[in-house]
Motif scaffolding. Structure first.
Motif, PDB file in Angstrom:
ATOM      1  N   GLY C 240     -10.401  11.246  89.226  1.00  9.99           N
ATOM      2  CA  GLY C 240     -10.265  11.385  87.774  1.00  9.99           C
ATOM      3  C   GLY C 240     -10.378  12.820  87.291  1.00  9.99           C
ATOM      4  O   GLY C 240     -10.704  13.079  86.125  1.00  9.99           O
ATOM      5  N   GLY C 241     -10.090  13.752  88.179  1.00 10.86           N
ATOM      6  CA  GLY C 241     -10.247  15.162  87.822  1.00 10.86           C
ATOM      7  C   GLY C 241      -9.496  15.565  86.561  1.00 10.86           C
ATOM      8  O   GLY C 241      -9.986  16.350  85.752  1.00 10.86           O
ATOM      9  N   LEU C 249     -12.311  24.201  81.490  1.00  9.45           N
ATOM     10  CA  LEU C 249     -12.429  25.183  80.421  1.00  9.45           C
ATOM     11  C   LEU C 249     -11.808  24.598  79.156  1.00  9.45           C
ATOM     12  O   LEU C 249     -10.879  23.783  79.235  1.00  9.45           O
ATOM     13  N   SER C 250     -12.281  25.043  78.015  1.00  8.62           N
ATOM     14  CA  SER C 250     -11.776  24.508  76.751  1.00  8.62           C
ATOM     15  C   SER C 250     -10.256  24.697  76.640  1.00  8.62           C
ATOM     16  O   SER C 250      -9.522  23.759  76.336  1.00  8.62           O
ATOM     17  N   ASP C 251      -9.765  25.888  76.922  1.00  9.77           N
ATOM     18  CA  ASP C 251      -8.320  26.134  76.859  1.00  9.77           C
ATOM     19  C   ASP C 251      -7.584  25.327  77.921  1.00  9.77           C
ATOM     20  O   ASP C 251      -6.424  24.935  77.728  1.00  9.77           O
ATOM     21  N   GLY C 252      -8.239  25.111  79.046  1.00  6.73           N
ATOM     22  CA  GLY C 252      -7.635  24.333  80.117  1.00  6.73           C
ATOM     23  C   GLY C 252      -7.442  22.883  79.703  1.00  6.73           C
ATOM     24  O   GLY C 252      -6.388  22.282  79.936  1.00  6.73           O
ATOM     25  N   TRP C 253      -8.448  22.346  79.050  1.00  2.72           N
ATOM     26  CA  TRP C 253      -8.364  20.959  78.602  1.00  2.72           C
ATOM     27  C   TRP C 253      -7.245  20.776  77.577  1.00  2.72           C
ATOM     28  O   TRP C 253      -6.507  19.795  77.597  1.00  2.72           O
ATOM     29  N   GLY C 260       0.405  17.302  79.371  1.00  3.10           N
ATOM     30  CA  GLY C 260       0.382  16.037  80.105  1.00  3.10           C
ATOM     31  C   GLY C 260       0.217  16.210  81.603  1.00  3.10           C
ATOM     32  O   GLY C 260       0.714  15.398  82.382  1.00  3.10           O
ATOM     33  N   TRP C 261      -0.495  17.258  82.015  1.00  5.71           N
ATOM     34  CA  TRP C 261      -0.696  17.490  83.457  1.00  5.71           C
ATOM     35  C   TRP C 261      -1.472  16.348  84.101  1.00  5.71           C
ATOM     36  O   TRP C 261      -2.520  15.929  83.593  1.00  5.71           O
ATOM     37  N   LYS C 262      -0.992  15.883  85.221  1.00  5.17           N
ATOM     38  CA  LYS C 262      -1.690  14.866  86.012  1.00  5.17           C
ATOM     39  C   LYS C 262      -1.736  15.251  87.477  1.00  5.17           C
ATOM     40  O   LYS C 262      -2.323  14.536  88.310  1.00  5.17           O
ATOM     41  N   ALA C 263      -1.096  16.344  87.826  1.00  4.69           N
ATOM     42  CA  ALA C 263      -0.999  16.798  89.218  1.00  4.69           C
ATOM     43  C   ALA C 263      -0.416  18.212  89.167  1.00  4.69           C
ATOM     44  O   ALA C 263       0.022  18.664  88.107  1.00  4.69           O
ATOM     45  N   PRO C 264      -0.390  18.920  90.318  1.00  2.95           N
ATOM     46  CA  PRO C 264       0.237  20.240  90.318  1.00  2.95           C
ATOM     47  C   PRO C 264       1.700  20.153  89.880  1.00  2.95           C
ATOM     48  O   PRO C 264       2.317  19.082  89.954  1.00  2.95           O
ATOM     49  N   LEU C 265       2.244  21.284  89.469  1.00  5.62           N
ATOM     50  CA  LEU C 265       3.666  21.355  89.143  1.00  5.62           C
ATOM     51  C   LEU C 265       4.472  20.920  90.375  1.00  5.62           C
ATOM     52  O   LEU C 265       4.077  21.198  91.498  1.00  5.62           O
ATOM     53  N   TYR C 266       5.562  20.257  90.148  1.00  6.84           N
ATOM     54  CA  TYR C 266       6.513  19.811  91.184  1.00  6.84           C
ATOM     55  C   TYR C 266       6.070  18.533  91.889  1.00  6.84           C
ATOM     56  O   TYR C 266       6.774  18.060  92.768  1.00  6.84           O
ATOM     57  N   TRP C 267       4.891  18.002  91.520  1.00  6.66           N
ATOM     58  CA  TRP C 267       4.451  16.757  92.151  1.00  6.66           C
ATOM     59  C   TRP C 267       4.935  15.562  91.339  1.00  6.66           C
ATOM     60  O   TRP C 267       4.986  15.594  90.113  1.00  6.66           O
ATOM     61  N   GLY C 272       3.575   4.903  94.671  1.00  9.96           N
ATOM     62  CA  GLY C 272       2.210   5.084  95.173  1.00  9.96           C
ATOM     63  C   GLY C 272       2.006   6.280  96.086  1.00  9.96           C
ATOM     64  O   GLY C 272       0.871   6.560  96.498  1.00  9.96           O
ATOM     65  N   ALA C 273       3.062   6.993  96.409  1.00 14.44           N
ATOM     66  CA  ALA C 273       2.900   8.164  97.291  1.00 14.44           C
ATOM     67  C   ALA C 273       3.269   9.432  96.534  1.00 14.44           C
ATOM     68  O   ALA C 273       4.174   9.428  95.700  1.00 14.44           O
ATOM     69  N   TRP C 274       2.576  10.521  96.828  1.00 10.57           N
ATOM     70  CA  TRP C 274       2.864  11.797  96.181  1.00 10.57           C
ATOM     71  C   TRP C 274       4.006  12.512  96.890  1.00 10.57           C
ATOM     72  O   TRP C 274       3.990  12.678  98.099  1.00 10.57           O
ATOM     73  N   TYR C 275       4.977  12.939  96.116  1.00  8.08           N
ATOM     74  CA  TYR C 275       6.066  13.778  96.612  1.00  8.08           C
ATOM     75  C   TYR C 275       5.999  15.102  95.876  1.00  8.08           C
ATOM     76  O   TYR C 275       5.458  15.193  94.781  1.00  8.08           O
ATOM     77  N   ASN C 276       6.553  16.138  96.504  1.00  7.39           N
ATOM     78  CA  ASN C 276       6.713  17.373  95.732  1.00  7.39           C
ATOM     79  C   ASN C 276       8.067  18.009  95.987  1.00  7.39           C
ATOM     80  O   ASN C 276       8.663  17.850  97.058  1.00  7.39           O
ATOM     81  N   PHE C 277       8.546  18.669  94.945  1.00  7.17           N
ATOM     82  CA  PHE C 277       9.839  19.340  95.038  1.00  7.17           C
ATOM     83  C   PHE C 277       9.642  20.690  95.704  1.00  7.17           C
ATOM     84  O   PHE C 277       8.735  21.449  95.330  1.00  7.17           O
ATOM     85  N   THR C 278      10.450  20.969  96.715  1.00  2.69           N
ATOM     86  CA  THR C 278      10.373  22.248  97.422  1.00  2.69           C
ATOM     87  C   THR C 278      11.749  22.893  97.397  1.00  2.69           C
ATOM     88  O   THR C 278      12.723  22.278  96.938  1.00  2.69           O
ATOM     89  N   LEU C 279      11.831  24.105  97.881  1.00  2.00           N
ATOM     90  CA  LEU C 279      13.147  24.756  97.946  1.00  2.00           C
ATOM     91  C   LEU C 279      14.047  24.065  98.967  1.00  2.00           C
ATOM     92  O   LEU C 279      15.242  24.358  99.052  1.00  2.00           O
TER      93      LEU C 279
END
Lengths: 428, 428, 428, 428
Positions: C240-241, C249-253, C260-267, C272-279
């Motif tokens: 639940g990070g 941080l306040s600005d981070g929140w 709407g961040w829920k994961a790193p960019l490109y994820w 049910g499985a995490w994918y990420n976009f790569t070059l």
């Protein structure tokens, strides 16, 4: 405005005095339940602080009656012209509308003093006026009083909105009416094609946008016997009305998405039941009441869902042209659409009062229309774009303000007025 | 906060009572000149309504002292926790900050009742507390009082801004000081390189962000004997300081363009002369006064223009570490930087009071710093990003609130605090 | 920049020529897989069109080398100075950054012609230059080449983002590396308190922001043996990070909520499985790879969740001061963090390459720092506000570009660089 | 659309084939002068990339003709339905309009391949169709071709805007026409009051919004013999037209302020002379040309300044109902209003071609109007709010696309179409 008629009506200063005094008093009556703190805020740019309405309507009389006609008159405060001018840009640079709620000064008391100062001077001017002066200022005062009545309606709707955003949900005035609620049947009145006339005939006061009376060709049409009820609107909601793009105008769909609309303004679902905020506080939605606080987009979407359309303004005026103007207006002190009532007949009902009825007619000038000269010409003409016509008055419109030919207008996304829906259809 | 020390200081409930009572009274003293209407508005999201400050500081004592330590305590109003929580998000979902000015209710009177209700319960709790309870609530009350003093300063700066946006430019309190203005010379104090210590030593109260006391290596530096005056800042303006990109940080230049900055906040040029708005109304800029209401960007640009830089916070603390804390604080009742005064010596002056001094140090935690546990840990730590450190207190800071090690912080674009400029330089 | 050293390094024009030619060629190598259409767009203001990078790096040589040093040189196109200047506002009014993607002309071919035209003139100037001219232009060319290498990295990250927003998810270059993925243990290296030195020592090229080398007092600290992996970051997500305000941080929140961040960019979570976009296109997240494309806010929140903190930049530089610079850089042609690899020892790993490591140090000048004169002084100094330092280079940084003392910096909300997380902690 | 008529017209597949092939070819002819880079960008959300127009018009035939009527048809690319759907929200979730310029792929060549793939399949389907299938797909193809012609016009206007924002100001096609410019006199044609008919009579193709033909009562009116010229509009500018609030609708004045309008779109004052950007590059404004690229607000303001008004759409249609449709259309290859020409008579001129003429009529359905069923019903009906009617076609409208009864519509603030002004007035 038909100047001829106004002059006649106001030949006698006593009549003007009486109207002036009673309408001004009704404004003070409206704000009587407010705390001092309630006079200042502006929850959104659309609504204005109560204090601003009180001062702006006074500024109108000061600026258009006293200053030009009483050489010895001294304005109450040199900056009020800047603060309380609204949109009469030809006579100065008004204070920015979205910032009206930033002004704690003048205080409520100073604004009341301003009102009474101007009232006294108006009454003195009337008392000392000869017929010539009266024929000059009478029509302006009459516009000023109609203008004030428009702001009386806005006082109600703006207080409602300002209270609504407060999680404490303050009560403006305890509920008074409590008759039994009745489900009124929906019938259709048919009108045959023909060349009809709409617009003001010049007898008594009217705004410049209601003239001239003119011919319109209408195809045959049908019109619903009463506006849509909360119960009917709930059917639309429960049928997914707010989720199906096919019912919506393109701009309407964007508004639904951007604003997250799921029901009329002031509605909230609590434990499976619909409640709505009223000037008497939160209460459960009465299914037999007329639905209010819907935008044009929602009215139009509802009509498509129902397989109908909204009436044209000429159709509306033609349908109600022989009806007596009575109903649930501000004078009834209820400030909310009546609960469903039994009716005497199955014909056209509730055209006047309760809720303004959206028409499918955009607000444009009538053929041959001439706006008033000068600054007063800004009053109506410059809004003739991107707005839709509403007809009939609402539960917070003063009865003495409304007419068959009265043209109200708002942008299609607005919801904070008591705006409702009457259906119409083509006869083919 | 050094818990050990706070416990000692507050062993005796009388001492706590006295501080509690006098600080709470000073808050009421601050709002005494306001009209009821003045308590509600919020001209921009940065400033809060006076009513909100009064309630929020009270909420702190209710939430962190009464509720956890008095089982029979009944909260004054169940919704106030929602309305007057500020940023302690771990204990609820606070009312949106930019909408604080939408709340006309509770009224000012209800908020005052809330204050007195909570005060009475705090004093009763102290009276009935044993040593163990006192050692538990004493440190929390102490934080609450320091917290209230921070809001005392904000009351002044927020009232000033809320008055400023009103074209009537209300006067908060008539000007009191009127000594002769003197142009004070600018000298440079030199400090040699070395391993010094900064941070709070644990004696008496401090905020968690001032700890631990720790070593810092400083290169040799010079620091100006006094902050920059209005007269000096006018030279910067007249030399085109606001028009030459070379003086500005990239974000600063964007702010200049976006906001149209041409002078410090509250300044206005009228007929060729600079005026500024003060809590005593508009008046001509005194060139010997210290410049106030500049952003970090303006402070930094001024320093580049002057061929200098701003001090690091460790340089600042090191320079003033042996000075007595005295000067123009809130208690002096002037609420504006003093006019230029003759000084006794040519050494470091005015480090405390008059204006907060921007440093070039971003606000980050000291090495080994530990925030307070739980909700109070939100107090400082979560703002440690995108803000710059200011030091020394201002003319609206309570003297009893400031310390050598006090770290104030604001975003670099903020201007509504009494923030000024002290120059520093490298010695090479 | 230590001018002395640069002059020595570049006494011989052959060496300059070689570096110039090979770095310029590598830029063309980067864009070789693109279609002509790919050169123009700018999906968000942060990224620039490939064409713009190609032209802007060329404009640098034209403007700072050819125009001042070759009187007979004729600029390739009179408007390119306006179009391809970036932020050197002292030498003109640059074309608005957010509109770079509006320019279809010059075409890709014209930009290539521009590159070759300028290259030819640079090589001719070098060929015909005497030692005096070489000592003058050598350092500028060296800056220009380092500048071009920075844009090589941006070409990779901007192409990645521009491809990502296209639902067709184009592949830049097929995946090349495919070793077995290994879960590498996480150890902690401890460093004792002391007065250390950081900053560039003047041997070889460096940017002005790396100087001067200076003393810093460090308290004892520990630092993780390697950056955080995808697998570890998934634990943060699953705990639940992104939903618990206490980590942020306040600005981070605010960024989490606004974006709407829920994961790193490109994820992206698919079934049910995490994918990420790569070059090399979309692929399943390898838990042993180092996490990349996180903002400072996410790095800081992860560290709080883990009970640690991010390193200070001086701690980072001190920890890696004796390590050889090797690892996964642009030259390896993989353009993505390596899959988890077995390591030879348990000590500090992967300080260089793979991912830039966020530090908790805001970007401000070193004590005694002097920016370059004139327009080149804008290069770094004016960004010293609201940005955080990153260290160590990434999988798309040219190996020949990085140094121990290299200070990269981005705003804390940026995610489109290959930015990762290394933890640190206090020793108490 | 009158289905009866369309079926008759398209009984013979040869005729359909011919129209299909020639209209599709004209689209390719329009983009022939573009560089590959020019196909991708979208300078503002209103304009779409050339590539998008080419693909979207093709998607129409694939989706509405091939997919439902050829069971063996395989779509060219499974994601194109998502990428190139526009606003037909009932059949899917279209790619966000403002992001169309983010798509570098598919490449221009792939889009051309898509076009030819679909064309081949359409022609095959026609060849193999029996009369029943032809009567089913014929009307849909006809709509598709009219749809494509609308996008032909948009290709011209969007290319123009996309070129305009580039400081290099590319030339689309060299100027071809160069006749002598003549100042044409302005006369007034008077029409008497009466019950007239407007709307499509069902012979040949029309859009659903042109039906049914219906009666309208018109008061007497006058209408200008030709639209307003650049020279006349310059008089308005020089008389302070853009600075005097009294001429403007309220929303118009806000647009003037927000956008900083001082002249029509594409106009620029250089050394005291007006220039405008054309598809043949920048050139001096010809005072005898018709003014183009004005918003409804500017058209309305000009009319008030001139003491006139804009025509109602029924007045316009009535006035031109007996005229032959000829003039300066896309087929003439000039792509700009003609220079002023001598005319044969003093009567009504230039109703067709050159510039679309703003009317004062908002876009709402005709009495008894029925939109098409299903997704094609979205084509027109859902835009019937907040838009104004324009009549007569422009210099980039295909001649074969226009009709007397054709209703074009745009929001009142739009300026990138070739929109001009014809005055009208009341007869009293």
């Amino acid at each position: 405005m038909n100047k001829q008629m106004i002059i006649e009506t106001h030949k006698h200063s006593k009549a003007i005095e009486f109207r002036f005094t009673s309408i001004r008093k009704f404004t003070e009556h409206i704000v009587e339940p407010l705390e001092i703190e309630d006079f200042t805020i502006q929850a959104i740019p659309d609504v204005s602080p109560a204090k601003w309405h009180l001062a702006h309507t006074t500024w109108f009389f000061e600026t258009f009656v006293l200053v030009p006609n009483n050489p010895s008159y001294r304005v109450f405060h040199p900056r009020f012209d800047y603060l309380f001018n609204s949109y009469y840009e030809t006579i100065g640079n008004p204070f920015p509308r979205p910032h009206r709620g930033r002004l704690t000064r003048p205080s409520k008391q100073e604004v009341m003093d301003y009102r009474h100062y101007v009232e006294e001077h108006i009454l003195n001017l009337l008392k000392e006026s000869d017929e010539e002066l009266r024929s000059k200022i009478g029509p302006i005062i009459e516009i000023g009083l109609n203008h004030e009545q428009q702001h009386q309606e806005l006082l109600f709707t703006d207080i409602k909105y300002n209270f609504y955003v407060n999680p404490l949900r303050p009560v403006y005035r305890k509920k008074t009416q409590s008759s039994t609620s009745v489900n009124q049947p929906l019938n259709w009145e048919v009108f045959k094609e023909g060349l009809i006339k709409i617009g003001h005939n010049g007898k008594g006061f009217s705004f410049d946008n209601e003239s001239p009376r003119h011919k319109v060709w209408l195809e045959s049409y049908e019109i619903a016997s009463r506006p849509v009820t909360n119960g009917e609107f709930i059917e639309f909601i429960e049928d997914g009305g707010y989720e199906k793009v096919a019912y919506w105008l393109s701009d309407g769909w964007m508004a639904v998405k951007a604003e997250g609309w799921k029901a009329p303004l002031y509605w909230e679902k609590i434990d499976g039941a619909w409640y709505n905020f009223t000037l008497s506080g939160m209460r459960e939605v009465d299914k037999n009441e007329l639905v209010a606080h819907v935008s044009y987009y929602e009215a139009d979407a509802y009509a498509r869902w129902a397989g109908k359309r909204l009436p044209r303004e000429a159709e509306w005026e033609n349908a109600f042209s022989n009806q007596e103007i009575k109903g649930n207006f501000a004078e009834s002190g209820f400030y909310h659409p009546y609960v469903g009532q039994e009716v005497e007949n199955n014909g056209l009902q509730k055209g006047f009062g309760d809720v303004w009825e959206w028409t499918m007619s955009p607000y444009i000038p009538y053929p041959g229309n001439k706006p008033l000269d000068g600054a007063l010409g800004e009053y109506n003409a410059k809004f003739m774009c991107n707005q839709m016509i509403l007809r009939g008055g609402s539960c917070v419109t003063p009865l003495s303000h409304i007419r068959l030919t009265y043209r109200n207008f708002f942008q299609p996304e607005k919801r904070w007025q008591f705006s409702g829906i009457r259906l119409a259809g083509d006869i083919i």
